[in-house]
Scaffold this motif. Structure first.
Motif, PDB file in Angstrom:
ATOM      1  N   LYS A   1      27.184  -1.917  26.927  1.00  0.00           N
ATOM      2  CA  LYS A   1      27.109  -0.990  28.572  1.00  0.00           C
ATOM      3  C   LYS A   1      26.000  -0.330  29.415  1.00  0.00           C
TER       4      LYS A   1
ATOM      5  N   LYS B   1      25.771  -6.144  28.371  1.00  0.00           N
ATOM      6  CA  LYS B   1      26.781  -5.323  28.994  1.00  0.00           C
ATOM      7  C   LYS B   1      27.593  -4.787  27.771  1.00  0.00           C
TER       8      LYS B   1
ATOM      9  N   LYS C   1      25.181  12.076  25.000  1.00  0.00           N
ATOM     10  CA  LYS C   1      24.102  10.979  24.375  1.00  0.00           C
ATOM     11  C   LYS C   1      22.520  12.513  24.464  1.00  0.00           C
TER      12      LYS C   1
ATOM     13  N   GLN D   1      23.659   3.426  31.305  1.00  0.00           N
ATOM     14  CA  GLN D   1      25.148   4.082  32.636  1.00  0.00           C
ATOM     15  C   GLN D   1      26.055   4.543  32.015  1.00  0.00           C
ATOM     16  N   VAL D   2      25.866   4.705  31.287  1.00  0.00           N
ATOM     17  CA  VAL D   2      26.821   7.041  30.321  1.00  0.00           C
ATOM     18  C   VAL D   2      25.329   7.630  30.169  1.00  0.00           C
ATOM     19  N   THR D   3      25.694   8.507  30.950  1.00  0.00           N
ATOM     20  CA  THR D   3      24.978   9.742  30.581  1.00  0.00           C
ATOM     21  C   THR D   3      25.462  11.352  29.578  1.00  0.00           C
ATOM     22  N   LEU D   4      26.595  11.032  29.269  1.00  0.00           N
ATOM     23  CA  LEU D   4      26.493  12.556  28.881  1.00  0.00           C
ATOM     24  C   LEU D   4      27.095  11.977  27.229  1.00  0.00           C
TER      25      LEU D   4
ATOM     26  N   PRO E   1      30.943  12.039  39.237  1.00  0.00           N
ATOM     27  CA  PRO E   1      30.988  12.152  37.600  1.00  0.00           C
ATOM     28  C   PRO E   1      30.448  11.176  36.552  1.00  0.00           C
ATOM     29  N   THR E   2      30.219   9.853  37.170  1.00  0.00           N
ATOM     30  CA  THR E   2      29.354   8.901  36.459  1.00  0.00           C
ATOM     31  C   THR E   2      27.908   9.610  36.076  1.00  0.00           C
ATOM     32  N   ASN E   3      27.563  10.662  36.808  1.00  0.00           N
ATOM     33  CA  ASN E   3      26.543  10.874  36.280  1.00  0.00           C
ATOM     34  C   ASN E   3      25.425  12.041  35.885  1.00  0.00           C
ATOM     35  N   VAL E   4      27.177  12.728  35.264  1.00  0.00           N
ATOM     36  CA  VAL E   4      26.880  14.049  34.527  1.00  0.00           C
ATOM     37  C   VAL E   4      26.740  14.264  33.154  1.00  0.00           C
ATOM     38  N   GLY E   5      26.107  15.253  32.937  1.00  0.00           N
ATOM     39  CA  GLY E   5      25.737  15.297  31.724  1.00  0.00           C
ATOM     40  C   GLY E   5      24.056  15.583  31.784  1.00  0.00           C
ATOM     41  N   THR E   6      23.800  14.226  31.222  1.00  0.00           N
ATOM     42  CA  THR E   6      21.644  14.532  30.997  1.00  0.00           C
ATOM     43  C   THR E   6      21.262  13.689  32.519  1.00  0.00           C
TER      44      THR E   6
END
Ligand code: ZN
Ligand code: ZN
Lengths: 352, 166
Positions: free
Chosen positions: A201, A198, A229, A224-227, A166-171
């Motif tokens: 993120k 850091k 954006k 690291q954020v994929t959802l 789930p850390t890769n979900v979205g884009t």
């Protein structure tokens, strides 16, 4: 084209060209994708895995993603070949080490590579020299569209592309820029980059990604954020804010070393050149460390008789598997270190 | 204190135990509270999935179903996912929606919705739903139902939202 043909050329990531190439080694974008209607990799038994591998392979080969495309069934490859692909940043370490049915597709110019059945069904990657993120996005998005036509990727309107983690979900996007930051390391200001990253993120990793040391002063900065954006915004942040700031910070440190600590800088650079031209035993880590200082010196005009292209070539060809491939023989650790030193002396001109 | 949301003092429905520097810290929030997402982000900025899962024990009664719940398509249980950090199939995002929501929010700075690229086949040849459902209204109703602790209605609304989202 065969896997072994790759060694004869410099990998895309070390071509040493492209915008900001004194500091920015390469730009990479990868997309995590899964085929709708098929279980994710961890829940596939061997038979279903093999079927899916075949289905994806056929789709990749039919999609005409590049003028020449090599597909390798990794269960049929030898370890040295897989290690070569790792050193060229075309597959991950876990993908090389796995024993399950899996594959990799690589375009002739090595800009496009697709890991098949790694953590996700497909990990599509575009890798380009220097800072070329917009170009990389355009290229990878087109590859993504072509493959989606035949494979239909798992997608939900709310969560976007559905990924095994789930850390890769979205884009499903990871934007990574490989930077060479020797001056920030020498001045100690590299810590400030870590802290700033850091706060934003962002992840900072070593040469070969997750869990690896920053050998040779190479650092990979990635999102690291994929959802939540848009891909273009994530890329634009890197392109216009994050990377230019780090590059400017490194350039400032280089200027400081050059103008205020000239002897310190020259000492580091020429010791490195001297060691590389004299040493009789070299580990791959030590070579990276020394080449890093030589590269810095060459970029600042402190060493004039060593070509930057040659340094880049040495960065790659002194790595464990490349060295054995270049020399055309298998070598154990100790003889390998001796052969490495010999190879470097030959390339750089021996001190004696 | 227990009973009030850290953010807005509404009745808290989510109780979290966070292990932070070896110390247990209890926190209370109402569901969907912006403070929840913010705090989750501040807690750790580099968060691999295992840490996300192990350091963040969800205690809310309704949020974690019995360990027995598993996905019909791939057989995975929540406990199994917690161990590996990997889901078994695309349906798990629906099966474990509530549990995953917190994990996803924590990993993505509080985001819950995809706003990026949509596959071309969906964008162009998408099947237009017969009845245009007002998603924003459904979400507002859902928030109200949760606030009122009307979980039956909330579950129904969730299903409707899921259907509308496709
Ligand atoms: Zn609240
Ligand atoms: Zn499942």
């Amino acid at each position: 084209m065969k896997l072994s043909d790759f060694t004869t050329r410099s990998g895309e990531w070390l071509r040493g060209m492209g915008p900001h190439s004194e500091v920015v080694i390469s730009s990479r974008i990868r997309l995590a994708r899964n085929v709708s209607g098929e279980r994710f990799c961890s829940k596939l038994d061997r038979a279903r895995r093999a079927d899916l591998e075949k289905r994806i392979r056929l789709a990749i080969l039919a999609a005409e993603l590049a003028p020449s495309m090599l597909y390798a069934d990794l269960t049929q490859s030898v370890e040295l070949e897989r290690q070569l692909l790792v050193e060229r940043h075309l597959i991950s370490k876990p993908h090389a080490a796995s024993e399950d049915p899996r594959g990799v597709a690589v375009s002739g110019d090595e800009q496009i590579s697709i890991m098949v059945l790694e953590e996700d069904h497909l990990r599509i990657q575009v890798l380009r020299s220097g800072l070329q993120l917009d170009e990389a996005w355009e290229q990878i998005s087109a590859v993504d569209d072509k493959l989606d036509d035949s494979l239909e990727f798992a997608f939900s309107k709310r969560l976007g592309y559905l990924t095994a983690c789930p850390t890769n979900v979205g884009t499903g996007i990871r934007v990574s820029v490989m930077l060479h930051l020797p001056a920030l390391k020498l001045t100690g200001d590299i810590e400030k980059v870590f802290r700033a990253a850091k706060d934003l993120k962002l992840a900072v990793r070593g040469l070969y990604g997750e869990g690896t040391e920053a050998t040779g002063d190479f650092y990979q900065v990635s999102n690291q954020v994929t959802l939540g954006k848009v891909e273009e915004d994530i890329i634009s942040d890197f392109r216009h804010t994050i990377i230019p700031r780090i590059v400017e910070f490194e350039q400032m440190a280089r200027r400081t070393l050059l103008n205020e600590r000239t002897h310190f800088l020259d000492d580091k650079v020429h010791r490195a050149v001297g060691l590389l031209r004299s040493a009789r035993i070299l580990t791959s880590e030590e070579v990276l460390f020394l080449l890093s200082h030589v590269r810095l010196g060459a970029n600042l005009g402190r060493v004039r008789d060593v070509d930057v292209g040659l340094i880049n070539e040495l960065f790659l060809n002194t790595q464990q598997s490349h060295l054995q491939k270049v020399l055309g023989k298998r070598l154990d650790t100790e003889p390998r270190r001796i052969a490495r030193a010999e190879y470097v002396r030959k390339k750089l001109g021996s001190a004696d | 204190m227990k009973g009030d949301c850290e953010g807005c003092k509404k009745p808290a429905t989510i109780h979290l135990t966070e292990i932070f520097g070896g110390k247990k810290v209890e926190k209370h929030y109402c569901e969907g509270c912006p403070k929840l997402a913010g705090d989750a982000l501040a807690a750790k900025s580099h968060t691999p999935i295992n840490e996300l899962l192990s350091n963040f024990v969800l205690q809310h009664s309704g949020a974690v179903r019995d360990a027995g719940t598993s996905c019909e398509a791939c057989g995975i249980t929540w406990a199994e996912f917690k161990q590996t950090g990997l889901l078994g199939c695309e349906h798990d995002y629906t099966v474990f929606e509530r549990e995953l929501n917190l994990v996803i929010q924590r990993a993505h700075e509080g985001a819950q919705h995809h706003v990026g690229k949509v596959p071309a086949r969906r964008a162009a040849g998408a099947i237009v739903p017969k009845k245009k459902v007002d998603l924003a209204r459904l979400r507002r109703d859902l928030a109200k139902a949760i606030e009122a602790e009307d979980y039956e209605r909330a579950a129904k609304l969730r299903d409707q939202i899921r259907q509308a989202e496709g």
